[in-house]
Motif scaffolding. Sequence first.
Motif, PDB file in Angstrom:
ATOM      1  N   GLN A  47      -5.446   5.959   7.937  1.00  0.00           N
ATOM      2  CA  GLN A  47      -4.149   5.328   7.742  1.00  0.00           C
ATOM      3  C   GLN A  47      -4.260   4.188   6.736  1.00  0.00           C
ATOM      4  O   GLN A  47      -5.361   3.754   6.398  1.00  0.00           O
ATOM      5  N   LEU A  48      -3.110   3.735   6.263  1.00  0.00           N
ATOM      6  CA  LEU A  48      -3.088   2.596   5.344  1.00  0.00           C
ATOM      7  C   LEU A  48      -3.324   1.316   6.122  1.00  0.00           C
ATOM      8  O   LEU A  48      -4.280   0.588   5.891  1.00  0.00           O
ATOM      9  N   ASN A  81       0.998   4.502  -2.721  1.00  0.00           N
ATOM     10  CA  ASN A  81       0.497   5.739  -2.128  1.00  0.00           C
ATOM     11  C   ASN A  81       1.431   6.896  -2.466  1.00  0.00           C
ATOM     12  O   ASN A  81       2.645   6.783  -2.335  1.00  0.00           O
ATOM     13  N   GLU A  82       0.872   8.021  -2.887  1.00  0.00           N
ATOM     14  CA  GLU A  82       1.698   9.135  -3.351  1.00  0.00           C
ATOM     15  C   GLU A  82       2.616   9.691  -2.264  1.00  0.00           C
ATOM     16  O   GLU A  82       3.679  10.228  -2.562  1.00  0.00           O
ATOM     17  N   GLN A  83       2.236   9.527  -1.010  1.00  0.00           N
ATOM     18  CA  GLN A  83       3.067  10.034   0.075  1.00  0.00           C
ATOM     19  C   GLN A  83       4.343   9.215   0.260  1.00  0.00           C
ATOM     20  O   GLN A  83       5.374   9.739   0.690  1.00  0.00           O
ATOM     21  N   TYR A  84       4.274   7.915  -0.074  1.00  0.00           N
ATOM     22  CA  TYR A  84       5.397   7.019   0.204  1.00  0.00           C
ATOM     23  C   TYR A  84       6.004   6.367  -1.036  1.00  0.00           C
ATOM     24  O   TYR A  84       7.035   5.702  -0.924  1.00  0.00           O
ATOM     25  N   THR A  85       5.383   6.536  -2.185  1.00  0.00           N
ATOM     26  CA  THR A  85       5.790   5.770  -3.357  1.00  0.00           C
ATOM     27  C   THR A  85       7.236   6.028  -3.782  1.00  0.00           C
ATOM     28  O   THR A  85       7.880   5.142  -4.337  1.00  0.00           O
ATOM     29  N   LYS A 136       0.820  -1.208   0.000  1.00  0.00           N
ATOM     30  CA  LYS A 136       0.000   0.000   0.000  1.00  0.00           C
ATOM     31  C   LYS A 136       0.857   1.263   0.000  1.00  0.00           C
ATOM     32  O   LYS A 136       0.500   2.267  -0.634  1.00  0.00           O
ATOM     33  N   MET A 137       1.996   1.222   0.681  1.00  0.00           N
ATOM     34  CA  MET A 137       2.896   2.374   0.673  1.00  0.00           C
ATOM     35  C   MET A 137       3.456   2.621  -0.723  1.00  0.00           C
ATOM     36  O   MET A 137       3.567   3.768  -1.169  1.00  0.00           O
ATOM     37  N   GLU A 144       2.629   1.950   8.473  1.00  0.00           N
ATOM     38  CA  GLU A 144       3.388   2.801   7.557  1.00  0.00           C
ATOM     39  C   GLU A 144       4.232   3.846   8.278  1.00  0.00           C
ATOM     40  O   GLU A 144       5.300   4.245   7.794  1.00  0.00           O
TER      41      GLU A 144
END
Length: 351
Positions: free
Chosen positions: A299-300, A42-46, A38-39, A304
């Motif tokens: 949250q995911l 996800n644009e925050q963690y990709t 999922k990370m 995360e």
Amino acid sequence: MSRFNGKRAEFEASGDKVNVAILGAGNIAHTMADTLTKMAANEQYTNLIHPYAVAARDAARAQAFADQWHLDKAYGSYEELMEDPNVDLVYIATPHSLHAEQAIACMRAGKNVLVEKSFTANTTQARDTLAVAQETGMLCTEAIWTRYMPSRALINEIIGSGEIGEVRSASANLCYPVWKVPRMTDPACAGGALLDVGVYPLNFLDMVLGADHGRTIERISTSMIPHETGVDAQNSTTLYYDDGAMGVATSSMMVSSDRGGYVWGTDGYLMVTNINNPETIDIYDNDHRPVRSVAVPPQLTGYEYEVADAANALLDGKTECEAMPHADTIRIMELMDQIRNVWGLKFPFEA
């Protein structure tokens, strides 16, 4: 040394990602694999995280795990994973009794480690492990997710604001009927309620009442009911702090509980729904009237936060995470050792 330890500028220029590997293929390893997947999407963690590899003691099991979560590599031994030069961060998802040995081996192989709670089986193992982190310069941090979650700051902001007055007492409980899981009752695996679920109430009290607020524990009172194997089936511990505040932590592997966290002040109190993964924070006045409810951010999976903190810490060349520094890990391990000493509970490898 891992590829990017202390090399944030080089990392950002390369366009590469922190390759995360999972050591172990049990239930919690699957939760981490779900988190990493999922990370990565996800644009925050990709741009930070890549789900890279898994290692198990059986090659077929590792491959099935890798296939399920679309990982690049599957290893049939932990040693093979440690030899892979592309592994940056290893999440250790094995029983407590193996954490020290495996974390030390990973760090000596140049791998940073995120070690599932409880960090080790006892303080001696914890100190030995953290000494290797200092010796090698590798990141070594405990994966107790509630320390990294945004809920921690939200709760402490409420307490610090004085909204519920002067905090004098707190309690926390976490109980799950997990006694049928073999490792939970096995002394050789450092089984029992305390190290597996009891660590959460103790950490909750440390964050809402203890060290986060400058208090130190002066004495404890504790008792437990043993399982037939000798490990603790359920337990309760009262912590008495240096300024007269007190906290009560309860855990069990035999029953279910409301998993509640309660912080009591002179002008009101707050209730945390599920200390193991906070959902809401409800505030009440002295007449038990609801004042307001604070929502916890979406949250995911909740894991995360610890992964991102660990990845950023290694990029900055740190050997510990600010959310769970080595001193905090040692303090909680010492407390659990003290509790077990009162009970007279030693694991076979401690005899």
